[in-house]
Design an enzyme around this catalytic site. Structure first.
Site, PDB file in Angstrom:
ATOM      1  N   HIS A  74      -9.616   1.328   4.975  1.00 35.14           N
ATOM      2  CA  HIS A  74      -8.306   1.470   5.615  1.00 35.14           C
ATOM      3  C   HIS A  74      -8.434   2.427   6.804  1.00 35.14           C
ATOM      4  CE1 HIS A  74      -4.163   2.635   6.346  1.00 35.14           C
ATOM      5  NE2 HIS A  74      -3.824   1.499   5.763  1.00 35.14           N
ATOM      6  N   GLY A  87       2.456   2.196  10.739  1.00 35.88           N
ATOM      7  CA  GLY A  87       3.436   3.276  10.596  1.00 35.88           C
ATOM      8  C   GLY A  87       4.150   3.645  11.889  1.00 35.88           C
ATOM      9  N   GLU A 138      -5.470  -4.820  10.495  1.00 36.33           N
ATOM     10  CA  GLU A 138      -4.402  -3.845  10.712  1.00 36.33           C
ATOM     11  C   GLU A 138      -4.670  -3.083  12.006  1.00 36.33           C
ATOM     12  OE1 GLU A 138      -2.435  -2.670   6.735  1.00 36.33           O
ATOM     13  OE2 GLU A 138      -4.256  -1.500   6.905  1.00 36.33           O
ATOM     14  N   GLY A 156       2.811  -1.137   4.220  1.00 39.88           N
ATOM     15  CA  GLY A 156       2.923   0.269   3.845  1.00 39.88           C
ATOM     16  C   GLY A 156       4.384   0.653   3.640  1.00 39.88           C
ATOM     17  N   GLY A 157       4.982   1.219   4.676  1.00 45.79           N
ATOM     18  CA  GLY A 157       6.337   1.757   4.599  1.00 45.79           C
ATOM     19  C   GLY A 157       7.356   0.841   3.921  1.00 45.79           C
ATOM     20  N   ASN A 213       0.869  -1.180   0.000  1.00 45.83           N
ATOM     21  CA  ASN A 213       0.000   0.000   0.000  1.00 45.83           C
ATOM     22  C   ASN A 213       0.909   1.233   0.000  1.00 45.83           C
ATOM     23  OD1 ASN A 213      -1.805   2.051   0.518  1.00 45.83           O
ATOM     24  ND2 ASN A 213      -2.280   1.390   2.612  1.00 45.83           N
ATOM     25  N   TRP A 214       0.976   1.877  -1.168  1.00 38.12           N
ATOM     26  CA  TRP A 214       1.934   3.004  -1.293  1.00 38.12           C
ATOM     27  C   TRP A 214       1.407   4.292  -0.678  1.00 38.12           C
ATOM     28  CZ3 TRP A 214       3.771   2.313  -7.136  1.00 38.12           C
ATOM     29  CH2 TRP A 214       4.436   1.090  -7.227  1.00 38.12           C
ATOM     30  N   LYS A 215       0.136   4.308  -0.312  1.00 34.44           N
ATOM     31  CA  LYS A 215      -0.479   5.497   0.286  1.00 34.44           C
ATOM     32  C   LYS A 215      -0.219   6.721  -0.614  1.00 34.44           C
ATOM     33  CE  LYS A 215      -0.096   3.265   4.709  1.00 34.44           C
ATOM     34  NZ  LYS A 215      -0.025   3.339   6.156  1.00 34.44           N
ATOM     35  N   GLU A 222      -6.710   4.789   7.893  1.00 25.82           N
ATOM     36  CA  GLU A 222      -6.465   6.211   7.612  1.00 25.82           C
ATOM     37  C   GLU A 222      -7.702   6.849   6.976  1.00 25.82           C
ATOM     38  OE1 GLU A 222      -2.816   5.613   5.494  1.00 25.82           O
ATOM     39  OE2 GLU A 222      -1.891   4.993   7.381  1.00 25.82           O
ATOM     40  N   SER A 233       3.356  -2.184  10.318  1.00 21.79           N
ATOM     41  CA  SER A 233       4.808  -2.267  10.514  1.00 21.79           C
ATOM     42  C   SER A 233       5.405  -3.632  10.141  1.00 21.79           C
ATOM     43  CB  SER A 233       5.169  -1.888  11.956  1.00 21.79           C
ATOM     44  OG  SER A 233       4.791  -0.551  12.216  1.00 21.79           O
TER      45      SER A 233
HETATM   46  P1  PGA Z   1       2.809   0.240   7.581  1.00 21.45           P
HETATM   47  O1  PGA Z   1       1.354   0.483   6.950  1.00 21.45           O
HETATM   48  O2  PGA Z   1       3.321  -1.058   7.022  1.00 21.45           O
HETATM   49  O3  PGA Z   1       3.620   1.422   7.168  1.00 21.45           O
HETATM   50  O4  PGA Z   1       2.619   0.149   9.064  1.00 21.45           O
HETATM   51  C1  PGA Z   1       0.460  -0.567   6.719  1.00 21.45           C
HETATM   52  C2  PGA Z   1      -0.843  -0.067   6.155  1.00 21.45           C
HETATM   53  O5  PGA Z   1      -1.296   1.018   6.566  1.00 21.45           O
HETATM   54  O6  PGA Z   1      -1.447  -0.698   5.269  1.00 21.45           O
END
Ligand code: PGA
Length: 256
Positions: free
Chosen positions: A95, A174, A168, A235-236, A9-11, A97, A214
């Site tokens: 998600h 994050g 999640e 994500g990251g 997930n590149w956000k 966010e 994470s």
């Molecule tokens: P993260 O994000 O791996 O940076 O914690 C995961 C996500 O929000 O899908």
């Protein structure tokens, strides 16, 4: 047997040219991958180009969001049909966010999922997770159960076969803090039980449940060893080609 899925997930990261460069490099690095399903979720502006580059590879493309109406006067929104026309096969829905910053309620999540399922080929990835406050108050299962039940309300058994769930925990996204494999397994097991209750055991056994929060090369293996963890939503650590490919390779080895 459930497939292992590694999703990035590149956000709100990577311009169109950066996304294209990443996809080209990824294509070359995954030509030996046979058992692991790979998904990348770039920003809207890069969906068509990235899909074009990755077609006929192990990797598929997902959008990070969509609107629940088929079309109309919704300035700034993107429909399921639009993302499908760009070659998307997945869409992230709910998600944390989006729940936190964009008022994505369980009702909206449910409407988006139902709309995505009217397309030919898009599989919704339903994201669920509790906040730290909810976990500390002992409400994790209650929160997850509500998100699952309301998010999937009204779906038929046949439609459920297209769904993927991602657990999640909000406190792990994050933050560098990952749920322990045992904590994650406990919730994944609970999700599968909830799906058995709403649908049936066969559907629950077939459902892929990804863990997110994470995830990185150093912790993915112990997470994937848990019996109800079928992959990662990352994500990251999915933004750097090396670490993303390393996680795909670890998943592939574990599938052997
Ligand atoms: P993260 O994000 O791996 O940076 O914690 C995961 C996500 O929000 O899908």
């Amino acid at each position: 047997m459930r497939k292992t899925i590694i999703a990035g997930n590149w956000k709100m990261n990577k311009t169109k040219s950066e996304s294209i460069a990443f996809a080209k490099d990824l294509k070359n690095k995954i030509d030996k991958i046979e058992k692991t399903d790979v998904i990348v979720c770039p920003g809207f502006v890069s969906l068509c180009s990235v899909s074009e580059i990755l077609k006929e590879t192990r990797a598929n493309v997902g959008a990070q969001n969509m609107h629940w109406e088929p079309s109309g006067a919704y300035t700034g929104e993107v429909s399921a049909e639009m993302i499908e026309s760009c070659g998307c096969q997945y869409v992230l829905v709910g998600h944390s966010e989006r729940r936190q910053y964009f008022d994505e309620t369980d009702d909206k999540v449910n409407n988006k999922i139902k709309r995505a399922l009217t397309t030919c080929c898009i599989s919704p990835i339903l994201c669920v997770g509790e906040t730290l406050e909810q976990r500390e108050a002992g409400k994790t299962n209650k929160v997850i159960e509500k998100q699952i039940k309301q998010g999937l309300e009204g779906l038929s058994h046949a439609q459920m076969q297209r769904i993927i769930v991602a657990y999640e925990p909000v406190w792990a996204i994050g933050t560098g803090v990952t749920a322990t494999p045992e904590q994650a397994q406990e919730v994944h097991g609970f999700i599968r039980k909830t799906i058995t209750m709403i649908f049936d055991e066969q559907i629950a056994e077939k459902l892929s449940i990804l863990y997110g929060g994470s995830v990185k090369p150093s912790n993915i293996s112990e997470l994937l060893h848990q019996k109800d963890i079928d992959g990662g939503l990352i994500g990251g650590a999915s933004l750097k080609l090396d670490s993303f490919v390393e996680m795909i390779e670890i998943a592939e080895q574990l599938s052997n």
